[in-house]
Design an enzyme around this catalytic site. Structure first.
Site, PDB file in Angstrom:
ATOM      1  N   GLU A 113       0.886  -1.176   0.000  1.00 33.38           N
ATOM      2  CA  GLU A 113       0.000   0.000   0.000  1.00 33.38           C
ATOM      3  C   GLU A 113       0.914   1.213   0.000  1.00 33.38           C
ATOM      4  O   GLU A 113       1.381   1.656   1.045  1.00 33.38           O
ATOM      5  CB  GLU A 113      -0.893  -0.025   1.253  1.00 33.38           C
ATOM      6  N   CYS A 125      -2.302   9.679   2.398  1.00 30.35           N
ATOM      7  CA  CYS A 125      -1.814   9.124   1.129  1.00 30.35           C
ATOM      8  C   CYS A 125      -2.762   9.412  -0.035  1.00 30.35           C
ATOM      9  O   CYS A 125      -2.331   9.499  -1.174  1.00 30.35           O
ATOM     10  CB  CYS A 125      -1.581   7.628   1.259  1.00 30.35           C
TER      11      CYS A 125
HETATM   12  P1  NAD Z   1       7.264   5.177   7.736  1.00 25.82           P
HETATM   13  O1  NAD Z   1       8.520   5.999   7.795  1.00 25.82           O
HETATM   14  O2  NAD Z   1       6.405   5.089   8.940  1.00 25.82           O
HETATM   15  O3  NAD Z   1       7.679   3.737   7.232  1.00 25.82           O
HETATM   16  C1  NAD Z   1       6.719   2.719   7.110  1.00 25.82           C
HETATM   17  C2  NAD Z   1       7.215   1.489   7.820  1.00 25.82           C
HETATM   18  O4  NAD Z   1       8.409   1.030   7.203  1.00 25.82           O
HETATM   19  C3  NAD Z   1       7.528   1.706   9.305  1.00 25.82           C
HETATM   20  O5  NAD Z   1       6.905   0.705  10.049  1.00 25.82           O
HETATM   21  C4  NAD Z   1       9.037   1.636   9.375  1.00 25.82           C
HETATM   22  O6  NAD Z   1       9.495   1.056  10.570  1.00 25.82           O
HETATM   23  C5  NAD Z   1       9.407   0.767   8.194  1.00 25.82           C
HETATM   24  N1  NAD Z   1      10.708   1.098   7.627  1.00 25.82           N
HETATM   25  C6  NAD Z   1      11.212   2.338   7.435  1.00 25.82           C
HETATM   26  N2  NAD Z   1      12.450   2.257   6.869  1.00 25.82           N
HETATM   27  C7  NAD Z   1      12.725   0.936   6.726  1.00 25.82           C
HETATM   28  C8  NAD Z   1      13.843   0.210   6.195  1.00 25.82           C
HETATM   29  N3  NAD Z   1      14.898   0.827   5.709  1.00 25.82           N
HETATM   30  N4  NAD Z   1      13.771  -1.138   6.201  1.00 25.82           N
HETATM   31  C9  NAD Z   1      12.684  -1.775   6.687  1.00 25.82           C
HETATM   32  N5  NAD Z   1      11.600  -1.125   7.186  1.00 25.82           N
HETATM   33  C10 NAD Z   1      11.623   0.198   7.221  1.00 25.82           C
HETATM   34  O7  NAD Z   1       6.309   5.686   6.626  1.00 25.82           O
HETATM   35  P2  NAD Z   1       6.639   6.453   5.295  1.00 25.82           P
HETATM   36  O8  NAD Z   1       7.386   5.575   4.345  1.00 25.82           O
HETATM   37  O9  NAD Z   1       7.151   7.819   5.590  1.00 25.82           O
HETATM   38  O10 NAD Z   1       5.113   6.611   4.809  1.00 25.82           O
HETATM   39  C11 NAD Z   1       4.742   7.593   3.959  1.00 25.82           C
HETATM   40  C12 NAD Z   1       4.374   6.984   2.629  1.00 25.82           C
HETATM   41  O11 NAD Z   1       3.368   6.004   2.837  1.00 25.82           O
HETATM   42  C13 NAD Z   1       3.792   7.970   1.665  1.00 25.82           C
HETATM   43  O12 NAD Z   1       4.311   7.699   0.384  1.00 25.82           O
HETATM   44  C14 NAD Z   1       2.306   7.678   1.691  1.00 25.82           C
HETATM   45  O13 NAD Z   1       1.626   8.024   0.522  1.00 25.82           O
HETATM   46  C15 NAD Z   1       2.315   6.196   1.918  1.00 25.82           C
HETATM   47  N6  NAD Z   1       1.072   5.760   2.546  1.00 25.82           N
HETATM   48  C16 NAD Z   1       0.294   4.911   1.855  1.00 25.82           C
HETATM   49  C17 NAD Z   1      -0.906   4.501   2.398  1.00 25.82           C
HETATM   50  C18 NAD Z   1      -1.806   3.551   1.674  1.00 25.82           C
HETATM   51  O14 NAD Z   1      -2.728   3.036   2.306  1.00 25.82           O
HETATM   52  N7  NAD Z   1      -1.587   3.284   0.399  1.00 25.82           N
HETATM   53  C19 NAD Z   1      -1.290   4.962   3.650  1.00 25.82           C
HETATM   54  C20 NAD Z   1      -0.438   5.814   4.330  1.00 25.82           C
HETATM   55  C21 NAD Z   1       0.755   6.204   3.780  1.00 25.82           C
END
Ligand code: NAD
Length: 458
Positions: free
Chosen positions: A212, A246
């Protein structure tokens, strides 16, 4: 958390799954009721956590997280018996007499990795689906929404069966360790970069994934639209959670001649929603942390800001802001904004919007505001997106009969309602034949007459 502890937790869940208790329908229903009870009894704690993490107002936090989840759980409880039933399909004449059906079975032990912007919903909505489908699950909330992650760790083990569900707290090191373990499915919510890391790690175990992801969501506002209602819905969907959604519109495309009236309508709605000084409104959120505050502030450098633009580093506050026609190569136009900055792109003819959208990766959501049904059909047939909202923002999320997921760079797979149940199930193919009429056509020794007959039947 030590790697050995993580491996032990996952092993314990796999043992529980193998013992078979999560397959029992009543047991699943009990867990779903318990999850609902957790949200109801601990509502105050979760609301305070969401306020502390993202400055979410009570109403916004309740509707988009707690209320959303309670209604999702009720929907799953109501339909679970039907979803778990064998799904009969037709059986062709040449395999009669016989019956064919799909039998949903749980996948096993699954991993759910959440993002920080809707920290409760993005971990618990997949969990609802995983429980309904009869799986064990490891939850990995985002470390960025600190308070909500703590509350999840505290209450999941208290309300749900701890031998079947657990929360692993921590950051990149813990997620990396988790990804070394074997899971039967991974549902990841977050950015594209980590999505690739998850998919790569899953490949080592041939584990299927649901990703997602996000990206830039476009919004076309045609001048035939109802301006007042459209402005309200765009302002609501853009500035909810300070734009950290998102499926929030990232850039709006309007005809040049429509720009002034559209901006005036948005401005009017903003002052109605959040009063003249938005920083004083208890209904407006804050940016999750200093890193994201700084990322968003940089987007505003050397841009034509036609509304807002005020920032306050101490409280991670960024005013609702509109940037007009940034250059195609500027960071704000290249990257997903994921904050309270809205881009407006002007075109001579609204039909040019289709070309602009198709020049970028497929979005998670696309919005169209119009009363022109011919244009609506053109947009639907000539563009691709995970979901399309016509004349409203994000409301498709509130319908549990619609799947939620991306396409192309915005993700793969989907969940919500029955689609979530199916994501965490294997639809096992079953064909039951009768011992009667064992026609010898398929058996050796073969001959021309048998082949001729088979060609007629198949
Ligand atoms: P985040 O930084 O919270 O990361 C998401 C998860 O990935 C966390 O649990 C984190 O611990 C893990 N993570 C981070 N770096 C990692 C690595 N190097 N290796 C393994 N795991 C790791 O969230 P984010 O990435 O900043 O989220 C924002 C993005 O998510 C945006 O692009 C947004 O559009 C998207 N998003 C999508 C949805 C959806 O339902 N499609 C919903 C919310 C957010």
């Amino acid at each position: 958390m030590q790697p050995a502890v993580i491996a032990h937790q996952v092993h314990q869940l796999r043992t529980t799954f193998a013992q078979g208790k999560t397959r029992d329908l009543n047991w699943r229903l009990t867990q779903l009721h318990q999850l609902k009870l957790m949200l109801i009894e601990q509502e105050g704690e979760f609301l305070a956590g969401l306020k502390s993490d993202l400055g979410k107002s009570e109403q916004e936090a309740w509707t988009s997280e707690i209320g959303f989840l309670v209604s999702d759980i009720k929907h799953s409880i109501k339909h679970l018996k039907t979803w778990t039933k064998a799904r009969k399909v037709a059986t062709p004449l040449f395999v009669q007499p016989g019956k064919s059906y799909l039998l949903p079975e749980p996948l096993g032990t699954v991993l759910i990795i959440g993002a920080w912007n809707y920290p409760l919903q993005l971990v618990l909505a997949p969990l609802v689906a995983a429980i309904a489908a009869g799986n064990c699950a490891v939850l990995k909330p985002s470390e960025l929404s600190v308070k909500t992650a703590e509350l999840l760790a505290q209450y999941i083990s208290q309300y749900l069966d701890p031998t079947a569900y657990c929360v692993i707290s921590g950051a990149v090191a813990e997620t990396t360790e988790l990804l070394k373990q074997r899971f039967d499915h991974i549902l990841y919510t977050g950015g594209e970069g980590v999505g690739k890391i998850v998919m790569h790690a899953a490949a080592d175990h041939l584990t299927p994934v649901t990703l997602e992801l996000g990206g830039k969501c476009p919004c076309i506002v045609d001048s035939t639209t109802d301006l007042n209602v459209s402005a309200a819905r765009i302002a609501w969907s853009k500035w909810m959670n300070a734009g950290q959604t998102c499926v929030a519109p990232d850039y709006v495309i309007v005809e040049q001649a429509f720009l002034n009236s559209f901006v005036a309508a948005l401005k009017h709605k903003l002052s109605e929603f959040y009063q003249a000084d938005v920083s004083q409104s208890v209904d407006y959120g804050r940016i999750v942390n200093a890193r994201h505050f700084s990322r968003l502030s940089h987007y505003l450098e050397e841009q034509d800001i036609i509304l807002g633009g005020k920032t306050e580093a101490e409280s991670n506050y960024i005013e609702p802001t509109i940037v007009l026609n940034p250059s195609a190569d500027s960071p704000v136009m290249q990257e997903e904004i994921f904050g309270p900055i809205l881009i407006i792109l002007t075109v001579e003819n609204i039909k040019q919007a289709i070309e602009i959208i198709n020049s970028k990766p497929k979005p998670l959501a696309l919005y169209l505001y119009t009363k022109n049904s011919e244009f609506e059909q053109q947009v639907l047939s000539q563009t691709s997106a995970g979901s399309v909202g016509i004349n409203d923002g994000m409301m498709f999320m509130a319908n549990p009969n619609l799947p939620f997921g991306g396409v192309g760079n915005s993700g793969m797979g989907a969940y919500h309602g029955k689609f979530g149940f199916d994501t965490f199930s294997h639809l096992k193919t079953v064909m039951k034949r009768s011992f009667m009429f064992d026609v010898a056509l398929r058996y050796p020794p073969f001959n021309a007459a048998k082949l001729k007959m088979l060609k007629r039947l198949l």
